[in-house]
Design an enzyme around this catalytic site. Structure first.
Site, mmCIF file in Angstrom:
data_model
loop_
_atom_site.group_PDB
_atom_site.id
_atom_site.type_symbol
_atom_site.label_atom_id
_atom_site.label_comp_id
_atom_site.label_asym_id
_atom_site.label_seq_id
_atom_site.Cartn_x
_atom_site.Cartn_y
_atom_site.Cartn_z
ATOM 1 N N ASP A 335 -23.500 -24.037 4.054
ATOM 2 C CA ASP A 335 -24.910 -23.817 3.777
ATOM 3 C C ASP A 335 -25.628 -23.790 5.128
ATOM 4 O O ASP A 335 -25.144 -24.375 6.100
ATOM 5 C CB ASP A 335 -25.408 -24.979 2.903
ATOM 6 C CG ASP A 335 -26.867 -24.841 2.554
ATOM 7 O OD1 ASP A 335 -27.294 -23.713 2.288
ATOM 8 O OD2 ASP A 335 -27.574 -25.861 2.553
ATOM 9 N N ASP A 525 -25.365 -29.504 1.119
ATOM 10 C CA ASP A 525 -26.064 -30.778 0.926
ATOM 11 C C ASP A 525 -25.654 -31.491 -0.355
ATOM 12 O O ASP A 525 -26.031 -32.621 -0.574
ATOM 13 C CB ASP A 525 -27.584 -30.587 0.981
ATOM 14 C CG ASP A 525 -28.099 -29.665 -0.116
ATOM 15 O OD1 ASP A 525 -27.377 -29.449 -1.107
ATOM 16 O OD2 ASP A 525 -29.221 -29.156 0.013
ATOM 17 N N ASP A 529 -26.304 -27.447 -4.037
ATOM 18 C CA ASP A 529 -25.042 -26.720 -3.936
ATOM 19 C C ASP A 529 -23.928 -27.335 -4.786
ATOM 20 O O ASP A 529 -22.756 -27.021 -4.582
ATOM 21 C CB ASP A 529 -24.587 -26.677 -2.465
ATOM 22 C CG ASP A 529 -25.569 -25.918 -1.590
ATOM 23 O OD1 ASP A 529 -26.075 -24.883 -2.053
ATOM 24 O OD2 ASP A 529 -25.835 -26.356 -0.474
#
Length: 631
Positions: A335, A525, A529
């Site tokens: 991410d 995180d 996600d």
């Protein structure tokens, strides 16, 4: 030790450990005296005396093993290490090799003791890494300070933590600011400054003046308690290597019994001067050396070591199986926000239409000081504090920006829609800019713009470079604008990047990689996600101390948000796998050699027991090395 880890608990409950140790030491002393009389003084004891003394030593050392063999035999289980050792040693007594039979049992039990101690210490070291909660805590009740057990503190109460003390419970800081050492949780010793209302977690150490913390969770529900529970559970979750060795041992022991029987029987038909005693002795050697303890003990010990090493570095593996899985990773998907960038906006560029950048900044700071938006905060942090401009009649226009009076002038600060609304013209190329942009207008005239962007983590570029150097393919996924994502990816050197993604789009991209045969680790995180963390072969949660969903979903939890820990996790997995397989090869190699020597009549029971115990100890020492590695 093998099943001994599980079954040994029965013997220890019935025979206190200090009695078992005393019996073993007494047996060892009797054995040494008998060996000295026989070999140093050439004194042969009468058969009855020799049988009596050796029998006493044998029972002192071997009683727990004999009893376990009997219990298992009653259940129809004859193919286990207890029955194997009992058969081999009683067989030695049958052919009057008393001292050798006693030696096998004594040294076997000494090896078991070393193995038990090593595994217990490994488990304790893992627990001690995280069980760092203080036993007492100072709580404010009715204006008085009381020192109490942290288990009795209720949610909403205020605790006091003096400088140098550990925080016992999760909560929110009531002081303006305080600095904490988070090394016990994150593996990083640099101070972490917390401000009012920010979360403070159990296990942190207060570095400055007395900190007041409003408790937000009970003792057993703290993040630290959950992490401790997770690490303890991890030691019970077996890797594929462990499961294979356990299955292997169940097949291996009956095969060894069959081969030992063949060593005894086949020579009768092919050797002209067959001696039952000689070949029976060889079959006993075969049984003793075949004990699979070195394998079955050193392997879980290796994984305990790997989990402990990771915990010391602020990385939590949920089981030995994930230490295995991470070594196969060839693609790291990350991410953007919070993993490769800090999730903190900073000003990138200030452009004033009249060239007076400082004047534009002063106006921007005065108006943005009235907003809590992250972009507004970034502008306030960036500008010079010397300005004394104050905004009045501040009006927030939802989705557009702010309008206010400064020095009697009407000031607008916001996006292009705000200026369009007030029919103020501005350069059209601004709308094509990559980063977030704040446009300013003063008295209906376009005054300039400020670009704001998320800040890359200082180590991110170096980490991506190191990943690529190790042959890892890197991918960045983000819900941020595609242009911003592409810009960040270019700066960091990421192989592939995608923006404008919803959570389901991230899942789709990761599934495509898996369908292509990639072994994917996803680092995010762990909250937004969660679906993609669960999908990847190895789900890595960054900054997992902040979110319960992280601990629940991920396979690996990195307790701070530093991307180099992803590489450290992979390295720890590879170190663990290397040492585990060293032990497998060492144990199997030595056993095969001594098995062949025993069957050929070259190795005696002495060599068999020394080889068995020696290999087990070497494997244990090798496994313990993991806990002292640096990553």
């Amino acid at each position: 030790m093998c099943e001994h880890q599980h079954e040994h608990g029965h013997t220890e409950k019935e025979i206190p450990w200090w009695i078992a140790q005393r019996n073993l030491l007494t047996a060892l002393l009797i054995l040494l005296i008998l060996l000295l009389l026989k070999y140093a003084f050439k004194l042969t004891l009468p058969l009855g005396a020799s049988l009596l003394l050796n029998g006493a030593a044998y029972l002192l050392a071997g009683f727990p093993v004999l009893r376990m063999a009997y219990r298992k035999a009653r259940r129809g289980d004859f193919f286990n290490e207890f029955f194997l050792m009992s058969t081999a040693t009683l067989g030695a007594f049958a052919i009057r090799e008393f001292e050798e039979g006693v030696a096998v049992m004594v040294f076997y039990q000494i090896g078991e003791w070393f193995q038990d101690t090593a595994v217990d210490n490994a488990k304790k070291s893992i627990k001690s890494l995280l069980d760092i909660r203080p036993d007492r805590v100072t709580v404010l009740r009715e204006g008085q300070q009381q020192e109490v057990d942290p288990r009795t503190v209720a949610i909403g109460e205020t605790i006091l933590v003096k400088a140098g003390e550990k925080v016992a419970l999760d909560g929110h800081l009531l002081n303006e600011r305080a600095a904490f050492n988070t090394a016990a949780l994150t593996g990083e010793s640099k101070p972490d400054t917390k401000y009012m209302d920010e979360a403070v977690l159990a296990g942190m150490i207060n570095l400055e003046t007395v900190a007041e913390i409003k408790v937000s969770s009970s003792f057993q529900d703290s993040k630290l308690s959950k992490i401790l529970e997770m690490v303890q559970d991890a030691t019970a979750r077996k890797s594929r290597t462990q499961l294979f060795i356990s299955r292997f041992a169940k097949v291996y022991v009956p095969v060894i019994f069959a081969l030992a029987l063949l060593v005894l029987i086949i020579p009768f038909f092919v050797v002209s001067d067959y001696s039952f005693r000689d070949w029976f002795y060889r079959s006993l050697v075969f049984l003793v050396i075949s004990c699979p303890c070195a394998l079955v003990v050193s392997i879980p010990l290796g994984y305990f070591g790997g989990i402990g090493l990771a915990s010391r570095n602020g990385i939590l593996f949920k089981g030995g199986n994930f230490l295995d899985a991470i070594t196969a990773v060839d693609t790291v998907v990350m991410d953007k926000t919070g993993t490769l960038t800090e999730g903190v906006f900073e000003v990138r560029e200030v452009h004033a239409a009249d060239g007076q950048q400082q004047r534009l900044l002063d106006y921007a700071k005065a108006i943005e000081a009235n907003s809590t938006h992250p972009i507004a905060k970034a502008i306030v942090r960036y500008s010079d504090d010397s300005s004394d401009l104050i905004a009045s009649e501040v009006e927030e226009i939802a989705g557009h920006g702010l309008k206010a009076k400064i020095n009697g002038q009407t000031v607008l600060a916001g996006n292009s829609k705000l200026l369009d609304r007030y029919q103020i013209t501005y350069p059209q190329e601004i709308s094509r800019m990559v980063y977030s942009i704040v446009l300013l207008a003063i008295d209906q005239q376009y005054a300039g713009y400020i670009t704001v962007a998320d800040r890359n983590k200082p180590e991110a570029k170096e980490v991506i470079s190191a990943m690529r150097a190790q042959g890892l393919y890197t991918v960045m996924l983000s819900g941020d604008k595609a242009a911003v994502v592409a810009e960040t990816a270019g700066e960091l050197g990421v192989d592939k990047a995608y923006g404008d993604l919803l959570p389901e789009d991230k899942v789709r991209h990761v599934q495509q990689l898996i369908d292509q045969g990639k072994n994917v680790a996803f680092a995010g995180d762990g909250v937004n996600d969660a679906p993609v963390v669960a999908l990847a072969q190895v789900g890595i949660a960054m900054g997992g101390l902040g979110a319960d969903a992280t601990i629940e979903t991920a396979d690996v939890v990195i307790q701070n948000d530093e991307p180099h820990k992803i590489l450290a996790a992979i390295k720890i997995g590879k170190i663990t796998r290397s040492i585990v397989w060293q032990n497998v090869i060492l144990a199997m190699g030595v056993k095969i050699i001594v098995l062949l020597l025993g069957a050929g009549g070259v190795a005696t029971l002495w060599e068999a027991v020394i080889a068995d115990v020696g290999v087990a100890l070497l494997a244990i020492l090798n496994a313990i090395r993991i806990q002292h590695k640096h990553v």
